[in-house]
Design a protein around this motif. Structure first.
Motif, mmCIF file in Angstrom:
data_model
loop_
_atom_site.group_PDB
_atom_site.id
_atom_site.type_symbol
_atom_site.label_atom_id
_atom_site.label_comp_id
_atom_site.label_asym_id
_atom_site.label_seq_id
_atom_site.Cartn_x
_atom_site.Cartn_y
_atom_site.Cartn_z
ATOM 1 N N HIS A 223 -36.497 55.264 100.603
ATOM 2 C CA HIS A 223 -35.629 56.295 100.044
ATOM 3 C C HIS A 223 -34.618 55.682 99.073
ATOM 4 C CE1 HIS A 223 -33.298 59.982 99.880
ATOM 5 N NE2 HIS A 223 -32.212 59.312 100.253
ATOM 6 N N ARG A 224 -34.000 54.583 99.467
ATOM 7 C CA ARG A 224 -32.991 53.951 98.600
ATOM 8 C C ARG A 224 -33.614 53.418 97.324
ATOM 9 N NH1 ARG A 224 -28.698 56.128 101.104
ATOM 10 N NH2 ARG A 224 -28.658 55.608 103.327
ATOM 11 N N SER A 256 -26.786 53.100 96.060
ATOM 12 C CA SER A 256 -28.094 52.951 96.705
ATOM 13 C C SER A 256 -28.421 51.488 96.962
ATOM 14 C CB SER A 256 -29.175 53.596 95.826
ATOM 15 O OG SER A 256 -28.946 54.983 95.669
ATOM 16 N N THR A 291 -26.286 65.401 104.296
ATOM 17 C CA THR A 291 -25.994 64.229 103.462
ATOM 18 C C THR A 291 -27.240 63.753 102.726
ATOM 19 O OG1 THR A 291 -24.280 63.579 105.051
ATOM 20 C CG2 THR A 291 -25.054 61.903 103.499
ATOM 21 N N LEU A 292 -28.398 63.775 103.412
ATOM 22 C CA LEU A 292 -29.651 63.368 102.775
ATOM 23 C C LEU A 292 -29.989 64.281 101.607
ATOM 24 C CD1 LEU A 292 -32.282 61.661 102.789
ATOM 25 C CD2 LEU A 292 -33.207 63.332 104.414
ATOM 26 N N GLU A 295 -27.656 63.572 98.644
ATOM 27 C CA GLU A 295 -28.033 62.380 97.895
ATOM 28 C C GLU A 295 -29.213 62.660 96.969
ATOM 29 O OE1 GLU A 295 -28.885 59.365 100.709
ATOM 30 O OE2 GLU A 295 -26.784 58.947 101.210
ATOM 31 N N SER A 296 -30.183 63.421 97.470
ATOM 32 C CA SER A 296 -31.338 63.741 96.638
ATOM 33 C C SER A 296 -30.939 64.613 95.456
ATOM 34 C CB SER A 296 -32.405 64.449 97.488
ATOM 35 O OG SER A 296 -32.839 63.626 98.552
ATOM 36 N N TYR A 324 -35.085 63.576 111.065
ATOM 37 C CA TYR A 324 -34.440 63.057 109.852
ATOM 38 C C TYR A 324 -35.411 62.168 109.063
ATOM 39 C CZ TYR A 324 -31.160 60.512 106.881
ATOM 40 O OH TYR A 324 -30.519 59.948 105.810
ATOM 41 N N ARG A 325 -36.140 61.306 109.746
ATOM 42 C CA ARG A 325 -37.071 60.410 109.047
ATOM 43 C C ARG A 325 -38.208 61.207 108.400
ATOM 44 N NH1 ARG A 325 -33.775 56.496 108.101
ATOM 45 N NH2 ARG A 325 -33.176 55.258 109.937
ATOM 46 N N GLN A 328 -36.742 62.719 105.302
ATOM 47 C CA GLN A 328 -36.478 61.665 104.323
ATOM 48 C C GLN A 328 -37.763 61.204 103.641
ATOM 49 O OE1 GLN A 328 -35.447 57.678 105.770
ATOM 50 N NE2 GLN A 328 -33.604 57.770 104.505
ATOM 51 N N THR A 332 -38.848 61.621 99.692
ATOM 52 C CA THR A 332 -39.225 60.434 98.917
ATOM 53 C C THR A 332 -40.591 60.609 98.264
ATOM 54 O OG1 THR A 332 -37.935 59.033 100.409
ATOM 55 C CG2 THR A 332 -39.600 57.949 99.067
#
Length: 411
Positions: A223-224, A256, A291-292, A295-296, A324-325, A328, A332
């Motif tokens: 993701h980062r 990031s 928050t995820l 960020e996106s 969450y994963r 995420q 991605t």
């Protein structure tokens, strides 16, 4: 090569060669004859001396027995000397020596000690069926032996009973020694199996830990690094962008990169310590979905979050972390393979019904440049959902889009 236990390694001279041979699987498979140890030489010498002493005692008894003529006494001593010398062969041919001693001890008093030693050796080194046959024949000959050659000062019933009890005692002693050696071999085999199973369990635990760390590294860093790639590409292809937009992109890249380095540092710390570090940052759960998504969106994605979970704080941490994963990884993949599309993240559920996570996007417009990827992200998500007791499915949907849907148990 077979490994002899540490108990036998430093003091091999103290144990019989037959036992060491049984404890060495390579030697047993190769059929090599065990070499005598120092203990074997001492025991064999003691057995030889014992046979000679018993024979010498019998010589004195022959001299005073009026039922034995001088010629037969001389032949008796010759057979006794040969029998005593044959004691040195008891380890190589225990069955053959015991069988040969059966007729010899029937005609020779001085070979009695060697015969008992041969019977004891047979009981130690061979199965019970051989001992039963040879010992039974020897015991059956006892009444006939004392009927043909009675003792001068011992009654016939007493002599027969004593000889039979002595034969049974020798056989029992030999079988006890054999059982003790087999017990030691069995304990050694159990210890070897336990060590092998412990090593396999440790290797499996290490492999599972590496796989878990690899999945975590992929989930976190992918993701980062995707954010870094998107904003770096924007700066490369739009050098004339406004300073504010350039500064925002640079800030996202810096943040990031910082987050990626911190995540990588934590993972490396786990690898060095050999166990999870509880002092690190808390793992993200359902509360971190906002928050995820933020960020996106800052990275330029169009993301719609439909969060309809009753009592999200009551969700188990493992379920929240897995959800969450999944979200995420779905974001991605959409950023890499369907840029410019609007991604919808839907999370619904309640205690007792389970938690459903759905990430879907329409097909991208125009040609999408190929993006390198191993395809391990969705495989890792499937394994993660399965370990959590749920299920995950992914694939194309009608119209050309792509969807990732997962269900996780929530008791």
């Amino acid at each position: 090569m077979g490994e002899t236990p540490a108990l036998f390694t430093g003091r091999r001279w103290f144990f019989p060669s037959a036992l060491l041979h049984q404890l060495d699987p390579d030697a047993a498979r190769a059929g090599r004859r065990p070499r005598r140890t120092a203990r074997d030489w001492v025991v064999d010498f003691f057995c030889f001396v014992l046979a000679v002493v018993v024979g010498a005692t019998a010589v004195e008894a022959l001299a005073t027995n009026p039922h034995v003529p001088p010629g037969l006494a001389a032949a008796d001593q010759v057979f006794g000397a040969l029998a005593c010398a044959a004691v040195w062969l008891r380890r190589r041919w225990p069955l053959g020596l015991a069988v040969a001693m059966t007729p010899v001890t029937f005609v020779s008093d001085t070979a009695g000690g060697a015969g008992l030693i041969a019977l004891f050796t047979l009981a130690v080194h061979r199965p019970f069926r051989y001992v039963a046959w040879v010992g039974g024949i020897n015991t059956a000959f006892v009444p006939l032996y004392y009927w043909l050659r009675p003792e001068a000062d011992v009654p016939y019933p007493v002599a027969v009973l004593f000889a039979a009890l002595l034969t049974v005692a020798i056989v029992g002693w030999g079988m006890f020694v054999r059982a003790k050696r087999q017990l030691m071999v069995s304990l050694r085999d159990r210890a070897r199996r336990a060590e092998t199973e412990a090593r396999l369990r440790a290797e499996q635990a290490q492999r599972l830990a590496r796989e878990a760390i690899a999945r975590e590294m992929h989930d976190v860093l992918a993701h980062r690094l995707t954010l870094l790639s998107v904003h770096a590409g924007a700066l490369e292809f739009r050098p004339d962008a406004p300073p504010a937009e350039t500064a925002r992109a640079a800030g996202v890249i810096r943040e990031s990169a910082h987050e990626a380095l911190q995540d990588l540092r934590e993972i490396i710390g786990v690898l060095r310590a050999g166990e999870p570090d509880d002092s690190g940052r808390p793992q993200p759960t359902l509360a971190a979905l906002d928050t995820l998504v933020a960020e996106s969106r800052e990275a330029g994605m169009k993301v719609s979050l439909d969060h309809r979970v009753e009592h999200p704080a009551a969700a188990p941490s493992s379920v929240g972390r897995t959800a969450y994963r999944i979200a995420q990884e779905g974001l991605t993949n959409a950023r890499k393979h369907a840029p410019g599309t609007e991604v919808t993240v839907t999370v619904t559920g309640a205690p007792g019904t389970g938690l459903t996570v759905r990430v879907h996007n329409p097909p991208p417009e125009g040609e999408v440049p190929p993006v390198p990827g191993s395809g391990q992200g969705l495989i890792g998500l499937t394994e993660r959902a399965t370990l959590a007791g749920g299920r995950l499915a992914h694939g194309h949907i009608p119209g050309g889009g792509f969807e990732v849907r997962a269900w996780l148990p929530w008791a």
